[in-house]
Design an enzyme around this catalytic site. Sequence first.
Site, PDB file in Angstrom:
ATOM      1  N   HIS A 128      -6.014  23.975  -5.167  1.00  0.00           N
ATOM      2  CA  HIS A 128      -7.174  24.275  -6.008  1.00  0.00           C
ATOM      3  C   HIS A 128      -6.849  24.003  -7.478  1.00  0.00           C
ATOM      4  CE1 HIS A 128     -10.468  26.492  -7.893  1.00  0.00           C
ATOM      5  NE2 HIS A 128      -9.557  27.151  -8.585  1.00  0.00           N
TER       6      HIS A 128
ATOM      7  N   ASP B  56     -17.106  -3.812 -24.028  1.00  0.00           N
ATOM      8  CA  ASP B  56     -16.310  -3.219 -22.950  1.00  0.00           C
ATOM      9  C   ASP B  56     -15.084  -2.589 -23.597  1.00  0.00           C
ATOM     10  OD1 ASP B  56     -15.030  -2.573 -20.459  1.00  0.00           O
ATOM     11  OD2 ASP B  56     -16.200  -4.149 -19.516  1.00  0.00           O
TER      12      ASP B  56
ATOM     13  N   TRP C 102       0.446  25.116  -9.123  1.00  0.00           N
ATOM     14  CA  TRP C 102       0.171  23.848  -9.823  1.00  0.00           C
ATOM     15  C   TRP C 102       1.247  23.529 -10.834  1.00  0.00           C
ATOM     16  CZ3 TRP C 102      -1.189  22.191 -14.840  1.00  0.00           C
ATOM     17  CH2 TRP C 102      -1.292  23.189 -15.795  1.00  0.00           C
TER      18      TRP C 102
ATOM     19  N   SER D 155      -1.774   6.563 -13.844  1.00  0.00           N
ATOM     20  CA  SER D 155      -3.164   6.223 -14.134  1.00  0.00           C
ATOM     21  C   SER D 155      -3.568   6.719 -15.518  1.00  0.00           C
ATOM     22  CB  SER D 155      -4.056   6.836 -13.050  1.00  0.00           C
ATOM     23  OG  SER D 155      -5.345   7.044 -13.533  1.00  0.00           O
ATOM     24  N   SER D 156      -3.207   7.967 -15.829  1.00  0.00           N
ATOM     25  CA  SER D 156      -3.611   8.523 -17.126  1.00  0.00           C
ATOM     26  C   SER D 156      -2.977   7.760 -18.271  1.00  0.00           C
ATOM     27  CB  SER D 156      -3.189   9.995 -17.230  1.00  0.00           C
ATOM     28  OG  SER D 156      -3.793  10.730 -16.218  1.00  0.00           O
TER      29      SER D 156
ATOM     30  N   HIS E 124       0.987  22.433 -22.018  1.00  0.00           N
ATOM     31  CA  HIS E 124       0.080  22.951 -23.028  1.00  0.00           C
ATOM     32  C   HIS E 124      -0.790  21.857 -23.644  1.00  0.00           C
ATOM     33  CE1 HIS E 124      -1.899  25.936 -25.299  1.00  0.00           C
ATOM     34  NE2 HIS E 124      -1.955  24.998 -26.219  1.00  0.00           N
TER      35      HIS E 124
ATOM     36  N   GLU F  39      -1.754  19.426 -22.186  1.00  0.00           N
ATOM     37  CA  GLU F  39      -2.709  19.149 -21.106  1.00  0.00           C
ATOM     38  C   GLU F  39      -3.959  20.023 -21.226  1.00  0.00           C
ATOM     39  OE1 GLU F  39      -3.012  16.959 -18.750  1.00  0.00           O
ATOM     40  OE2 GLU F  39      -4.460  17.897 -17.396  1.00  0.00           O
TER      41      GLU F  39
ATOM     42  N   TYR G  35      -5.334  20.967 -23.838  1.00  0.00           N
ATOM     43  CA  TYR G  35      -6.196  20.361 -24.859  1.00  0.00           C
ATOM     44  C   TYR G  35      -6.785  19.058 -24.373  1.00  0.00           C
ATOM     45  CZ  TYR G  35      -4.695  24.116 -27.719  1.00  0.00           C
ATOM     46  OH  TYR G  35      -4.485  25.377 -28.181  1.00  0.00           O
TER      47      TYR G  35
ATOM     48  N   SER H  11     -20.118  18.627 -29.786  1.00  0.00           N
ATOM     49  CA  SER H  11     -20.360  18.188 -31.160  1.00  0.00           C
ATOM     50  C   SER H  11     -21.400  17.066 -31.243  1.00  0.00           C
ATOM     51  CB  SER H  11     -19.057  17.699 -31.805  1.00  0.00           C
ATOM     52  OG  SER H  11     -18.068  18.690 -31.710  1.00  0.00           O
TER      53      SER H  11
ATOM     54  N   HIS I 122       4.819  29.614 -25.154  1.00  0.00           N
ATOM     55  CA  HIS I 122       4.055  30.851 -24.919  1.00  0.00           C
ATOM     56  C   HIS I 122       3.766  31.042 -23.429  1.00  0.00           C
ATOM     57  CE1 HIS I 122       0.106  28.445 -25.899  1.00  0.00           C
ATOM     58  NE2 HIS I 122       0.462  28.268 -24.667  1.00  0.00           N
ATOM     59  N   HIS I 123       4.054  30.031 -22.634  1.00  0.00           N
ATOM     60  CA  HIS I 123       3.936  30.220 -21.184  1.00  0.00           C
ATOM     61  C   HIS I 123       5.203  30.840 -20.609  1.00  0.00           C
ATOM     62  CE1 HIS I 123       0.194  27.918 -20.814  1.00  0.00           C
ATOM     63  NE2 HIS I 123       0.670  27.213 -21.819  1.00  0.00           N
TER      64      HIS I 123
ATOM     65  N   THR J 150      -9.240  25.950 -34.154  1.00  0.00           N
ATOM     66  CA  THR J 150     -10.224  26.187 -33.101  1.00  0.00           C
ATOM     67  C   THR J 150     -11.380  27.014 -33.641  1.00  0.00           C
ATOM     68  OG1 THR J 150      -8.337  26.222 -31.618  1.00  0.00           O
ATOM     69  CG2 THR J 150     -10.455  26.856 -30.694  1.00  0.00           C
TER      70      THR J 150
ATOM     71  N   LYS K 144     -13.761  25.066 -35.819  1.00  0.00           N
ATOM     72  CA  LYS K 144     -14.753  24.293 -35.064  1.00  0.00           C
ATOM     73  C   LYS K 144     -15.923  25.179 -34.668  1.00  0.00           C
ATOM     74  CE  LYS K 144     -12.875  20.512 -32.435  1.00  0.00           C
ATOM     75  NZ  LYS K 144     -12.038  19.820 -33.377  1.00  0.00           N
TER      76      LYS K 144
ATOM     77  N   ARG L  19      -1.460  37.963  -9.869  1.00  0.00           N
ATOM     78  CA  ARG L  19      -2.083  36.743  -9.366  1.00  0.00           C
ATOM     79  C   ARG L  19      -1.272  36.211  -8.194  1.00  0.00           C
ATOM     80  NH1 ARG L  19      -0.728  32.000 -13.804  1.00  0.00           N
ATOM     81  NH2 ARG L  19      -1.813  30.615 -12.342  1.00  0.00           N
TER      82      ARG L  19
HETATM   83  C1  HEM Z   1     -16.127  28.554  -8.154  1.00  0.00           C
HETATM   84  C2  HEM Z   1     -15.328  28.576  -9.177  1.00  0.00           C
HETATM   85  C3  HEM Z   1     -13.875  29.023  -9.102  1.00  0.00           C
HETATM   86  C4  HEM Z   1     -13.354  30.094  -8.426  1.00  0.00           C
HETATM   87  C5  HEM Z   1     -14.114  31.136  -7.606  1.00  0.00           C
HETATM   88  C6  HEM Z   1     -11.920  30.075  -8.653  1.00  0.00           C
HETATM   89  C7  HEM Z   1     -11.036  30.989  -8.089  1.00  0.00           C
HETATM   90  C8  HEM Z   1      -9.663  30.914  -8.206  1.00  0.00           C
HETATM   91  C9  HEM Z   1      -8.738  31.749  -7.535  1.00  0.00           C
HETATM   92  C10 HEM Z   1      -9.093  32.892  -6.584  1.00  0.00           C
HETATM   93  C11 HEM Z   1      -7.485  31.365  -7.905  1.00  0.00           C
HETATM   94  C12 HEM Z   1      -6.164  31.922  -7.403  1.00  0.00           C
HETATM   95  C13 HEM Z   1      -5.688  32.977  -8.300  1.00  0.00           C
HETATM   96  C14 HEM Z   1      -4.401  33.527  -7.862  1.00  0.00           C
HETATM   97  O1  HEM Z   1      -4.287  34.013  -6.737  1.00  0.00           O
HETATM   98  O2  HEM Z   1      -3.462  33.509  -8.693  1.00  0.00           O
HETATM   99  C15 HEM Z   1      -7.623  30.282  -8.835  1.00  0.00           C
HETATM  100  C16 HEM Z   1      -6.572  29.638  -9.469  1.00  0.00           C
HETATM  101  C17 HEM Z   1      -6.717  28.596 -10.394  1.00  0.00           C
HETATM  102  N1  HEM Z   1      -7.892  28.004 -10.792  1.00  0.00           N
HETATM  103 FE1  HEM Z   1      -9.738  28.512 -10.124  1.00  0.00          FE
HETATM  104  N2  HEM Z   1     -11.599  29.025  -9.442  1.00  0.00           N
HETATM  105  C18 HEM Z   1     -12.777  28.346  -9.753  1.00  0.00           C
HETATM  106  C19 HEM Z   1     -12.910  27.233 -10.569  1.00  0.00           C
HETATM  107  C20 HEM Z   1     -11.869  26.640 -11.289  1.00  0.00           C
HETATM  108  C21 HEM Z   1     -12.040  25.560 -12.215  1.00  0.00           C
HETATM  109  C22 HEM Z   1     -13.349  24.853 -12.580  1.00  0.00           C
HETATM  110  C23 HEM Z   1     -10.827  25.282 -12.702  1.00  0.00           C
HETATM  111  C24 HEM Z   1     -10.662  24.180 -13.697  1.00  0.00           C
HETATM  112  C25 HEM Z   1      -9.611  23.722 -14.176  1.00  0.00           C
HETATM  113  C26 HEM Z   1      -9.849  26.170 -12.098  1.00  0.00           C
HETATM  114  C27 HEM Z   1      -8.492  26.204 -12.360  1.00  0.00           C
HETATM  115  C28 HEM Z   1      -7.587  27.025 -11.726  1.00  0.00           C
HETATM  116  C29 HEM Z   1      -6.175  27.001 -11.947  1.00  0.00           C
HETATM  117  C30 HEM Z   1      -5.402  26.090 -12.904  1.00  0.00           C
HETATM  118  C31 HEM Z   1      -5.621  27.978 -11.101  1.00  0.00           C
HETATM  119  C32 HEM Z   1      -4.159  28.336 -10.999  1.00  0.00           C
HETATM  120  C33 HEM Z   1      -3.615  27.757  -9.759  1.00  0.00           C
HETATM  121  C34 HEM Z   1      -2.259  28.309  -9.554  1.00  0.00           C
HETATM  122  O3  HEM Z   1      -2.063  29.499  -9.851  1.00  0.00           O
HETATM  123  O4  HEM Z   1      -1.405  27.565  -9.099  1.00  0.00           O
HETATM  124  N3  HEM Z   1     -10.532  26.990 -11.238  1.00  0.00           N
HETATM  125  N4  HEM Z   1      -8.969  30.008  -9.007  1.00  0.00           N
HETATM  126 CU   LIG Z   2      -0.387  26.961 -23.457  1.00  0.00          CU
END
Ligand code: HEM
Ligand SMILES: [Cu+2]
Length: 619
Positions: free
Chosen positions: A79, A108, A143, A173-174, A257, A259, A261, A272, A306-307, A332, A335, A454
Amino acid sequence: MATQVAFMPGTRAKPKTLEVIWSWLTTVDHKRIGILYGVSAYVFFLVGGVEALLMRLQLARPDGTLLSAQTFNELFTMHGTTMIFLAIMPMGAAFFNFIIPLQIGARDVAFPRLNALSYWVFLSGALFLHSSFLAGSVPDAGWFGYANLTTRQFSPGSHVDFWMLGLQILGLSSLMAGFNFIVTIINMRAPGMTLMRMPLFTWMSFVVQFLVVLAFPAITVALILLMFDRFFGTLFFSPAAGADPLLWQHLFWIFGHPEVYILILPAMGIVSEVLPTFSRKPLFGAPVVIYSGIMIGFFGFGVWSHHMFSVGMGPVADSAFSIATLLIAVPTGVKIFNWIGTLWGGAIRFTSPLLFALGFISMFIMGGLSGVMHASPPVDLQQTDSYFIVAHFHYVLFGGSIFGLFAGVYYWWPKIFGKVLDERLGQVHFWVMFIGFNVTFFPMHFLGLIGMPRRIYTYAPDLGWNFWNFVSTVGAFIIALSFVVFMVNVAKTSRWGAPAPADPWDARTLEWTISSPPPVYNFAIIPTVHDRDEFWIAKYGDGHGAPPRKSAPAPPVDPASIHMPPPSYWPLLLAAAIVLTISGLLISMYQVILGGLLTLYCMARFMLEYHRPAPGGHH
Ligand code: HEM
Ligand SMILES: [Cu+2]
């Protein structure tokens, strides 16, 4: 080679399906590549969304039994990885591709085939990552894949391999796209478009490209070290061998970090553009918004630790990174004042793009505030690895990036697809998503503060976490509902929507001077630019007495006289060869060698493709 012109309206009878597919596979048109990025990003957004819903179902009640611990690990890893690398980043790339050349008055990007290559490499990386589901070995180390969770000893099988190699492909790719857009923006601006006359979306995207080319090498190096550890038995991250596992954390967050941004600046650029258009005022203090964007990009490289406050870096490092993090809140905040200043006294039209932009500002402020809280190491020690953090990063990523990107979706949809999305359904989408978002993520602040960590797959019933977890799950389904509304809107619009005029919003920048959707060559005549709000001033004057600039109607140009780069299948084949090589690492050395040779061959063909002038002349 004739496919390019074959689909210009009126030039030929309805093309056959196969021809259409072929023309998309071989396209080098930045607008089509933008659409490909956008559609792929949306599909992966849905995949990541389903993963989120599964996690929320599991956590809706204590002692949930829907998912095993292992599956839960796999879901949060995929996710997070999907949302960041396969949804938000490519959705940004969709807009870079479609909008930047139009905003700077170009036909282009600088390297159209390289652009196609970036997309195909992105798609193959994404599919490779997801092939882990077929292989039954889904990444499960989070992640940010901390060492030593990722070493062979603790993570046998190929779970982590899919993640490590997949990210490596996506990084490639990026990087290619980053260099391409830097060159495009520096070299291909229309005459008169000085840097300070460049529209804000292009500006913020410009900053993002530098972040990409400077940040990705750090994770590339980290992943190579990890690859050596996993495939060749080196010990870069093994404390038993005298190595320091914190090396991974530093390398990862030096990328990680910046990333964040990379994820937020495109949304800031979109907002904007949207705010001035719908308040009929120039962006308040536009140069300051530009400078603060540059500052954010610059300081974004100085706050990564800070992480890592909880790993015990010592008071000096903790203080330095704490101060740097607090400092980055200044540009920030600047802005945010400028956006509010833009709305102030404006003739505001509450259309769906504006609603999403306002949603962005308000939700991003909340995410920013919790961010400033954990800039303080003692506070962070309480909050880190709790649901408070999960609340925080969803307020910035979803409340920020996703709301901002959807402001862009509603704003530029007519330009991209030639039809204005249904306004009423757009507003319903906004309100349902806004409510669902807050119902889902606001309670996570409480859960974090009362101690819910978490990344737990279940919890006991007597911890006081039941109620808010249930609420949060309900909210997640409300969010899902809002996207059903969006898709109904898309279906309805594409079927019954009226054709959009060139300038449906009475907007300000060059992309609105040409038809919706634009012709293949974008501008029959490359415009000359005098101002950041070029089109607005041409329409209404500068507001200080200078009259509107009625340019003489352009003399008709024969589109056939405009040379556009012809299509090419080498980007697709080269991307396929690259993935064949890399996936070989999980299958057989022979595949790596074969893939490597094919890659070299495709590269050579790619490079030599237009070495001789193409028949019919090529510029
Ligand atoms: C329907 C919308 C969303 C729901 C319900 C949702 C829910 C969750 C849940 C339950 C977790 C796991 C938390 C845990 O157990 O630590 C999570 C992790 C995460 N979510 Fe979402 N999320 C949603 C949308 C998004 C979006 C749009 C992003 C955009 C970047 C995102 C980024 C992340 C990231 C980076 C993590 C951390 C993954 C990790 O801990 O390895 N999520 N989310
Ligand atoms: Cu950071």
